[in-house]
Design an enzyme around this catalytic site. Structure first.
Site, PDB file in Angstrom:
ATOM      1  N   MET A   1       0.812  -1.214   0.000  1.00  0.00           N
ATOM      2  CA  MET A   1       0.000   0.000   0.000  1.00  0.00           C
ATOM      3  C   MET A   1       0.846   1.265   0.000  1.00  0.00           C
ATOM      4  O   MET A   1       0.507   2.249  -0.659  1.00  0.00           O
ATOM      5  CB  MET A   1      -0.935  -0.005   1.208  1.00  0.00           C
ATOM      6  CG  MET A   1      -2.072  -1.012   1.101  1.00  0.00           C
ATOM      7  SD  MET A   1      -3.122  -0.699  -0.345  1.00  0.00           S
ATOM      8  CE  MET A   1      -3.753   0.933   0.051  1.00  0.00           C
ATOM      9  N   ILE A   2       1.935   1.283   0.764  1.00  0.00           N
ATOM     10  CA  ILE A   2       2.793   2.473   0.773  1.00  0.00           C
ATOM     11  C   ILE A   2       3.335   2.725  -0.622  1.00  0.00           C
ATOM     12  O   ILE A   2       3.283   3.847  -1.144  1.00  0.00           O
ATOM     13  CB  ILE A   2       3.938   2.313   1.791  1.00  0.00           C
ATOM     14  CG1 ILE A   2       3.389   2.245   3.214  1.00  0.00           C
ATOM     15  CG2 ILE A   2       4.937   3.463   1.661  1.00  0.00           C
ATOM     16  CD1 ILE A   2       4.429   1.901   4.265  1.00  0.00           C
ATOM     17  N   SER A   3       3.841   1.668  -1.251  1.00  0.00           N
ATOM     18  CA  SER A   3       4.389   1.813  -2.602  1.00  0.00           C
ATOM     19  C   SER A   3       3.320   2.236  -3.594  1.00  0.00           C
ATOM     20  O   SER A   3       3.601   2.974  -4.546  1.00  0.00           O
ATOM     21  CB  SER A   3       5.027   0.500  -3.050  1.00  0.00           C
ATOM     22  OG  SER A   3       6.141   0.182  -2.243  1.00  0.00           O
TER      23      SER A   3
ATOM     24  N   ARG B   1       8.862  -9.262  20.026  1.00  0.00           N
ATOM     25  CA  ARG B   1       9.571  -8.224  19.294  1.00  0.00           C
ATOM     26  C   ARG B   1      10.964  -8.693  18.882  1.00  0.00           C
ATOM     27  O   ARG B   1      11.459  -8.349  17.812  1.00  0.00           O
ATOM     28  CB  ARG B   1       9.656  -6.965  20.161  1.00  0.00           C
ATOM     29  CG  ARG B   1      10.274  -5.787  19.444  1.00  0.00           C
ATOM     30  CD  ARG B   1       9.818  -4.480  20.095  1.00  0.00           C
ATOM     31  NE  ARG B   1      10.739  -3.406  19.777  1.00  0.00           N
ATOM     32  CZ  ARG B   1      11.679  -2.978  20.600  1.00  0.00           C
ATOM     33  NH1 ARG B   1      11.820  -3.540  21.783  1.00  0.00           N
ATOM     34  NH2 ARG B   1      12.475  -1.988  20.254  1.00  0.00           N
TER      35      ARG B   1
ATOM     36  N   ASN C   1      13.023  -9.771  10.256  1.00  0.00           N
ATOM     37  CA  ASN C   1      13.242  -8.657   9.339  1.00  0.00           C
ATOM     38  C   ASN C   1      14.717  -8.340   9.189  1.00  0.00           C
ATOM     39  O   ASN C   1      15.157  -7.888   8.127  1.00  0.00           O
ATOM     40  CB  ASN C   1      12.460  -7.425   9.800  1.00  0.00           C
ATOM     41  CG  ASN C   1      10.995  -7.505   9.415  1.00  0.00           C
ATOM     42  OD1 ASN C   1      10.635  -8.191   8.464  1.00  0.00           O
ATOM     43  ND2 ASN C   1      10.142  -6.823  10.152  1.00  0.00           N
TER      44      ASN C   1
ATOM     45  N   VAL D   1      12.546   1.913   5.345  1.00  0.00           N
ATOM     46  CA  VAL D   1      11.210   2.213   5.854  1.00  0.00           C
ATOM     47  C   VAL D   1      10.668   1.042   6.665  1.00  0.00           C
ATOM     48  O   VAL D   1       9.990   1.228   7.674  1.00  0.00           O
ATOM     49  CB  VAL D   1      10.251   2.546   4.695  1.00  0.00           C
ATOM     50  CG1 VAL D   1       8.848   2.868   5.198  1.00  0.00           C
ATOM     51  CG2 VAL D   1      10.798   3.704   3.858  1.00  0.00           C
TER      52      VAL D   1
ATOM     53  N   HIS E   1      12.577   4.963  15.934  1.00  0.00           N
ATOM     54  CA  HIS E   1      11.200   5.041  15.439  1.00  0.00           C
ATOM     55  C   HIS E   1      10.370   4.057  16.263  1.00  0.00           C
ATOM     56  O   HIS E   1      10.025   2.960  15.828  1.00  0.00           O
ATOM     57  CB  HIS E   1      11.160   4.687  13.957  1.00  0.00           C
ATOM     58  CG  HIS E   1       9.779   4.710  13.369  1.00  0.00           C
ATOM     59  ND1 HIS E   1       9.024   5.855  13.277  1.00  0.00           N
ATOM     60  CD2 HIS E   1       9.020   3.713  12.850  1.00  0.00           C
ATOM     61  CE1 HIS E   1       7.868   5.573  12.723  1.00  0.00           C
ATOM     62  NE2 HIS E   1       7.831   4.275  12.465  1.00  0.00           N
TER      63      HIS E   1
END
Length: 432
Positions: A100-102, A183, A190, A214, A272
């Site tokens: 969606m961001i892309s 986490r 990732n 990002v 972040h």
């Protein structure tokens, strides 16, 4: 559909494409061919002399199977505006390109909004086997949009192919945190992705490649990526904290009753995460220190910070989805801050490598700090920064979190065995 196929402009069916070969041999790993390429050829010599291109001829699909529809067109650069001066083609890779961001970002890139109206662009889209058909759909939409600056679109699932000679790598794709996932596990999963992509950038990207991470947790992912790409200067790696800065500017403007273009010198310090530090001490409203305009110290120290940190979660509660569009806008802002000169006296926030920083922040992590640029892609850290005990205490808390994350991924940065001790969960709402 096989993975070495391309879309044929002659009809809706897919036609086989021969396996391609990469210029830079990588004997240590097998290579996949690029899955599809959408290319508009431009003669560089004519480009410099003559200006805007006009479509005059199209090759048959059979002779150029890598072409995608209208992008098989060859441009005659002698035909139009003699005063237009094109710059050298910029190659931009985007991972997570079917997300969606892309979906919001790619059209901003293709339109010239990011790099300028005289900057031809090639988009290289990285996805996965699962998202390959969606990548084809993205390429079709880009084709249908008729962007004159968009000269090439290629899609693939192998970063060693997609990242070939790229000038910018926008690394958006990352695994979302699933229910019950610790986490530390997300950092490892990732982290593996960004270690692999760092190795690919190191092998085939431009030596001056600019990398914007990002995918979350973006600070530590950026650290992993740069540690696996020693051929690219560590200073070229950024973690996206611009959305946090934009949110902070919005809240200060609302409180002061001004439009947000009056707000400047806003810094997001640190990670972040919910330990991020929106800095009101150095921020200005219409050239005046924020504390002179907003005299409600309790609001600044408590509500302002929490509102910025929790903004993403509130948005999800209201709309039922994460902030894709505003994230894409913040990526545009982050890039433009590096390719256009910073307004005099102002600065912008970006997560950068801390080694050599003047603030006393721990070295060898990626930490959001205030930066200025001359518009050449490089930056320098702002030196005219005020610091008080309240601000410094919060900065040190975010620093401690990033040092703990670094220990969790030591096996991915070449620093030995990992040891993970994360006492609290500080992932931002919407990223869990």
């Amino acid at each position: 559909m096989g993975l070495s196929t391309v879309y044929s402009p002659a009809g809706p069916r897919l036609v086989p494409a021969p396996l391609g070969r990469c210029r830079s041999a990588q004997p240590r790993r097998p290579r996949r061919a690029p899955l599809a390429t959408v290319r508009c050829s431009v003669d560089a010599t004519k480009q410099a002399q003559d200006g805007v291109a006009t479509a005059v001829a199209t090759e048959a699909p059979a002779s150029r199977k890598e072409c995608f529809g209208v992008f098989c067109t060859t441009y005659d650069l002698k035909a139009e505006d003699k005063t237009k001066s094109w710059r050298k083609l910029v190659n931009v890779a985007v991972s997570g390109a079917a997300g969606m961001i892309s979906n919001h970002l790619l059209f901003k890139l293709a339109s010239g909004e990011v790099f300028g109206q005289d900057q031809p662009i090639a988009l290289k889209l990285l996805g996965s086997e699962r998202s390959f058909q969606a990548l084809e759909g993205v390429a079709m939409e880009l084709e249908d949009s008729l962007y004159p600056l968009l000269r090439e679109v290629s899609i693939g699932i192998d970063p060693y192919v997609v990242f070939q000679d790229v000038d910018w790598a926008l690394l958006i794709g990352a695994k979302p945190r699933g229910p019950g996932m610790e986490r530390a596990a997300l950092l490892d999963i990732n982290g593996q992705i960004f270690a692999d992509q760092g190795k690919a950038l190191n092998a085939v990207a431009s030596r001056n490649d600019e990398v914007l991470v990002v995918g979350n947790p973006c600070n530590t992912n950026a650290l992993i990526c740069l540690k696996n790409a020693p051929n690219i200067p560590a200073k070229n790696f950024h973690a996206l904290t611009r959305l946090d800065e934009n949110r902070a500017k919005c809240q200060l403007a609302l409180k002061a009753g001004v439009f947000y273009d009056k707000v400047s010198n806003v810094t997001i310090w640190g990670n972040h995460s919910t330990t991020q530090v929106p800095d009101f001490l150095n921020a200005k409203i219409d050239g005046r220190p924020v504390k002179e305009v907003i005299k409600d110290t309790k609001w600044l120290e408590e509500e302002f910070t929490l509102t910025v940190q929790k903004r993403g979660g509130v948005l999800i509660q209201k709309w039922g989805r994460s902030s894709a569009a505003s994230t894409a806008v913040s990526i545009v802002d982050a890039i433009r801050s590096l390719v256009t000169p910073t307004p005099e006296g102002d600065w912008f926030s970006t997560g950068v490598y801390t080694t050599g920083n003047p603030y006393g922040i721990a070295e060898d992590i990626v930490f959001s700090m205030p930066c200025r640029s001359k518009g050449d892609g490089d930056y320098e850290l702002a030196s005219d920064v005020l610091m008080d005990d309240f601000l410094w205490e919060r900065i040190k808390k975010s620093e401690a979190e990033l040092l703990a994350e670094k220990k969790c991924v030591a096996h991915l940065t070449g620093e030995g065995n990992a040891f993970c001790d994360l006492p609290e969960d500080t992932m931002l709402p919407g990223e869990v």
